[in-house]
Design a protein around this motif. Structure first.
Motif, PDB file in Angstrom:
ATOM      1  N   GLU A  24       0.839  -1.212   0.000  1.00  0.00           N
ATOM      2  CA  GLU A  24       0.000   0.000   0.000  1.00  0.00           C
ATOM      3  C   GLU A  24       0.873   1.261   0.000  1.00  0.00           C
ATOM      4  OE1 GLU A  24      -4.030  -1.190   2.493  1.00  0.00           O
ATOM      5  OE2 GLU A  24      -2.179  -0.852   3.601  1.00  0.00           O
ATOM      6  N   TRP A  25       1.923   1.186   0.808  1.00  0.00           N
ATOM      7  CA  TRP A  25       2.831   2.344   0.912  1.00  0.00           C
ATOM      8  C   TRP A  25       3.482   2.655  -0.424  1.00  0.00           C
ATOM      9  CZ3 TRP A  25       4.031   6.631   3.175  1.00  0.00           C
ATOM     10  CH2 TRP A  25       5.299   7.190   2.979  1.00  0.00           C
ATOM     11  N   MET A  28       1.059   4.138  -2.877  1.00  0.00           N
ATOM     12  CA  MET A  28       0.772   5.534  -2.552  1.00  0.00           C
ATOM     13  C   MET A  28       1.954   6.432  -2.934  1.00  0.00           C
ATOM     14  SD  MET A  28      -0.288   7.303   1.015  1.00  0.00           S
ATOM     15  CE  MET A  28       1.379   7.585   1.504  1.00  0.00           C
ATOM     16  N   GLN A  29       3.153   5.928  -2.657  1.00  0.00           N
ATOM     17  CA  GLN A  29       4.365   6.683  -2.984  1.00  0.00           C
ATOM     18  C   GLN A  29       4.437   6.972  -4.494  1.00  0.00           C
ATOM     19  OE1 GLN A  29       7.857   5.219  -0.992  1.00  0.00           O
ATOM     20  NE2 GLN A  29       9.238   6.245  -2.415  1.00  0.00           N
ATOM     21  N   ARG A  31       1.866   7.052  -6.611  1.00  0.00           N
ATOM     22  CA  ARG A  31       0.802   8.010  -6.972  1.00  0.00           C
ATOM     23  C   ARG A  31       1.259   9.438  -6.661  1.00  0.00           C
ATOM     24  NH1 ARG A  31      -2.664   4.240  -4.593  1.00  0.00           N
ATOM     25  NH2 ARG A  31      -2.766   5.374  -2.618  1.00  0.00           N
ATOM     26  N   ILE A  32       1.802   9.593  -5.477  1.00  0.00           N
ATOM     27  CA  ILE A  32       2.247  10.943  -5.061  1.00  0.00           C
ATOM     28  C   ILE A  32       3.382  11.424  -5.962  1.00  0.00           C
ATOM     29  CG2 ILE A  32       3.332  12.267  -3.180  1.00  0.00           C
ATOM     30  CD1 ILE A  32       1.700  10.660  -1.196  1.00  0.00           C
TER      31      ILE A  32
END
Lengths: 129, 183
Positions: A24-25, A28-29, A31-32
């Motif tokens: 998940e991390w 997200m990383q 995407r950011i």
């Protein structure tokens, strides 16, 4: 029995209801990262556009300034020049008069004085009346 | 205080367009999780935390060229993240009119994401933190979880050390009371 947060400090500090697993991390990383790099590129493009616009504006302003300066100083210079001429002209009759007076002989000078005195007397009589 | 080796590398990469993605990865690997945890403890919601972290990173990349080595990089990063959290609350408060409503909404977003585990003491502890006023919550989180010195927190929040100590004390007592009542 009341819950003692001091005694449970290690547990409370090392565990979190917000924990995220590695997958998940990483997702997200990514995407950011995509959004941050896109924002940065957009920012640098707009900065370039702004810079180009600024350069054009500066060039136009520069030309305008030079033009305005030329148009201001050219007539000013002419005025100064014509002013000098006027000053010379204004100064010349005085000098010419001085020179003329210097060139007069004694009898001519007496005649000029007589003429001035007559004129002053006439003026006084006029004011007295 | 000068930046450490890894901090210097992050700065060098991030200021150059061609190496920015490398710089971003380094930055996220070194500080990303800590910053995310800080933001998440402040805003609670997963999606909100991601949005705030993204805004933080955009601002970091935009202004890292102006970073002066007068402070530690992580203090500077925390300052930007904290500012973004406060900006987020400001926007939320326009929608949620009063303080109680805003804090209730924060606890609700925590419980909404915890489902069955919602009654564990850990969730109650974090719910108690979310009911604290913004400043107390901020100081408590930075001191308790991130274990930052009062001097560093003072730089981040632009508040005096004595005021921070008072805020931390009040926050700690409030949480203790809330947990005693909750059990």
């Amino acid at each position: 029995m009341p819950y003692n947060i001091e005694e449970q400090e290690d547990y409370l500090k090392n565990n979190s209801p917000y924990k995220m697993n590695d997958t998940e991390w990483r997702a997200m990383q990514e995407r950011i990262k995509t959004n941050v790099l896109a924002a940065s590129e957009k920012e640098s493009k707009s900065r370039k556009v702004k810079f180009t616009s600024w350069k054009i504006a500066a060039a136009v302003a520069g030309l305008f300034f030079i033009g305005a300066t030329c148009f201001t100083f050219w007539p000013a210079q002419k005025t100064i020049q014509s002013g000098n001429i006027a000053y010379d002209k204004a100064e010349n009759p005085e000098k010419q008069l001085d020179a003329a007076i210097n060139n007069l002989n004694e009898s001519e000078l007496n005649w000029v004085h007589q003429l001035n005195e007559n004129e002053i007397t006439e003026q006084n009589e006029y004011f007295e009346n | 205080m000068t930046a450490t080796g890894i901090d210097q590398q992050i700065i060098q990469y991030c200021v150059q367009n061609k190496d920015m993605d490398k710089g971003f990865d380094l930055l996220m690997n070194a500080y990303g999780k800590r910053l995310y945890a800080h933001i998440r403890r402040m805003v609670a919601g997963e999606q909100d935390a991601e949005d705030v972290l993204q805004e933080t990173m955009i601002n970091v990349i935009k202004s890292i060229k102006d970073f002066k080595n007068e402070s530690k990089l992580y203090t500077w990063l925390y300052t930007i993240a904290t500012r973004e959290c406060l900006k987020f609350f400001k926007q939320k408060k326009i929608v949620l009119k009063d303080f109680n409503e805003a804090n209730e909404w924060l606890s609700n977003s925590l419980y909404a994401e915890q489902s069955i585990k919602a009654e564990t003491i850990l969730v109650k502890f974090h719910a108690a933190i979310l009911t604290l006023p913004e400043k107390q919550r901020l100081v408590f989180n930075l001191r308790y979880f991130d274990e930052l010195s009062y001097e560093d927190i003072s730089k981040i929040t632009e508040t005096s050390v004595s005021s921070l100590k008072t805020n931390y004390h009040y926050a700690f007592e409030k949480i203790k009371n809330q947990l005693s009542n909750a059990i």
